[in-house]
Structure formats: C-alpha cells, structure tokens
Design a protein around this motif. Structure first.
Motif, short mmCIF file in Angstrom:
data_model
loop_
_atom_site.label_atom_id
_atom_site.label_comp_id
_atom_site.label_asym_id
_atom_site.label_seq_id
_atom_site.Cartn_x
_atom_site.Cartn_y
_atom_site.Cartn_z
N ILE A 34 0.85 -1.18 0.00
CA ILE A 34 0.00 0.00 0.00
C ILE A 34 0.89 1.23 0.00
CG2 ILE A 34 -1.67 1.36 1.33
CD1 ILE A 34 -2.76 -1.29 2.43
N ASN A 35 0.63 2.14 -0.94
CA ASN A 35 1.30 3.44 -0.94
C ASN A 35 0.48 4.30 0.01
OD1 ASN A 35 1.81 6.21 -1.49
ND2 ASN A 35 2.74 5.63 -3.44
N LYS A 36 1.04 4.54 1.19
CA LYS A 36 0.31 5.22 2.27
C LYS A 36 -0.10 6.65 1.91
CE LYS A 36 0.81 6.18 7.20
NZ LYS A 36 1.74 6.16 8.32
N SER A 37 0.75 7.36 1.18
CA SER A 37 0.44 8.76 0.86
C SER A 37 -0.63 8.89 -0.22
CB SER A 37 1.70 9.53 0.46
OG SER A 37 2.28 8.93 -0.68
N LYS A 38 -0.66 7.93 -1.18
CA LYS A 38 -1.64 7.98 -2.27
C LYS A 38 -2.86 7.10 -2.01
CE LYS A 38 1.81 8.67 -5.93
NZ LYS A 38 2.41 8.04 -7.12
N LEU A 39 -2.76 6.23 -1.00
CA LEU A 39 -3.82 5.27 -0.68
C LEU A 39 -4.21 4.40 -1.88
CD1 LEU A 39 -6.15 7.28 1.74
CD2 LEU A 39 -4.40 5.58 2.31
#
Length: 140
Positions: A34-39
C-alpha cells in the motif's frame, strides 16, 4: 461499499495475468504494498521459481505486504498442484497505522485477487516456511 485503498486497473490486470499464468514447476510470487500517501496498491516485485524461504527473506520485517503465491504443492499420492494462496504478511513490528490500513484493505484485495486460501504471517521470516504452507494447504 466504501474503500480505504484504491486498487488501480494496472494492479487488477497484473493479478489476472499472474493468476492465469501456466506453471509446470516451482512457486511464483507477486508482492503488493500500500502506498500510504496515495492510498493505492502498488506492485513491489514478481518472482518466478522462488522457494518459500527465499520469499521470506525478500519481504520487509517492518512493513505489511500482500503476497499472491502460486505454490507448487506435492500431494502424498504423487500429484502436483499449483494452488493460489494469499499470504497476509503483517509483521507485528510494523507501524500501527500501516497495519490498520493493511487490515482495512485486506478483504477488498482478497476479493479482487479472487483467492480463498489465506495464510496469515505475523512473526516475520521464521513464520513463513514450506512446512507451514504445506500444513495449511494439505489440511484444507
């Protein structure tokens, strides 16, 4: 149903391609994070003909991942099959906010990947062994 993490079409296409690939030997793995900043979900890496122990070493000790595994399973009667397994890699040493996000997106990812066999790994590389995967798959 609302979703916390988006699954881009490119990931859906990759999942479909991985799912329907013909394999005659060895295990293959697709690692997603999961890309945390882009969700959104992102592909980390794909492996062909990788052992479970090698896969365990490739996974981060402090960050959750979804691992789609096409696993070479040898049955007691000599048959060989390649079940699709979803490894929910969620080490307890991961950041709590990442684990929460990972858990909230898990069912949606499992449904999108269309996988019914799930193996939960919380204790890092020592928890991911051929014996553990075999026991899970041969018992079901």
């Amino acid at each position: 149903m609302s979703q916390t993490v988006d699954i881009p079409q490119s990931i859906k296409d990759t999942l479909r391609k991985f799912r329907f690939a013909r394999r005659s030997s060895g295990s293959a793995a697709l690692i997603i994070k999961i890309n945390k900043s882009k969700l959104i979900l992102e592909e980390v890496e794909q492996f062909d003909d990788i052992s479970i122990e090698e896969l365990a070493e490739e996974l981060p000790e402090n960050s959750p991942r979804y691992v789609l595994l096409s696993y070479e399973l040898n049955h007691s009667d000599g048959r060989k099959s390649f079940p699709l397994v979803l490894i929910n890699w969620a080490p307890i040493t991961s950041e709590i906010s990442l684990l929460t996000l990972h858990a909230s997106a898990f069912l949606n990812f499992q449904a999108t990947a269309d996988v019914s066999k799930v193996v939960e790994i919380r204790d890092g590389p020592e928890g991911l062994t051929k014996e553990i995967i075999d026991a899970k798959l041969l018992s079901s």
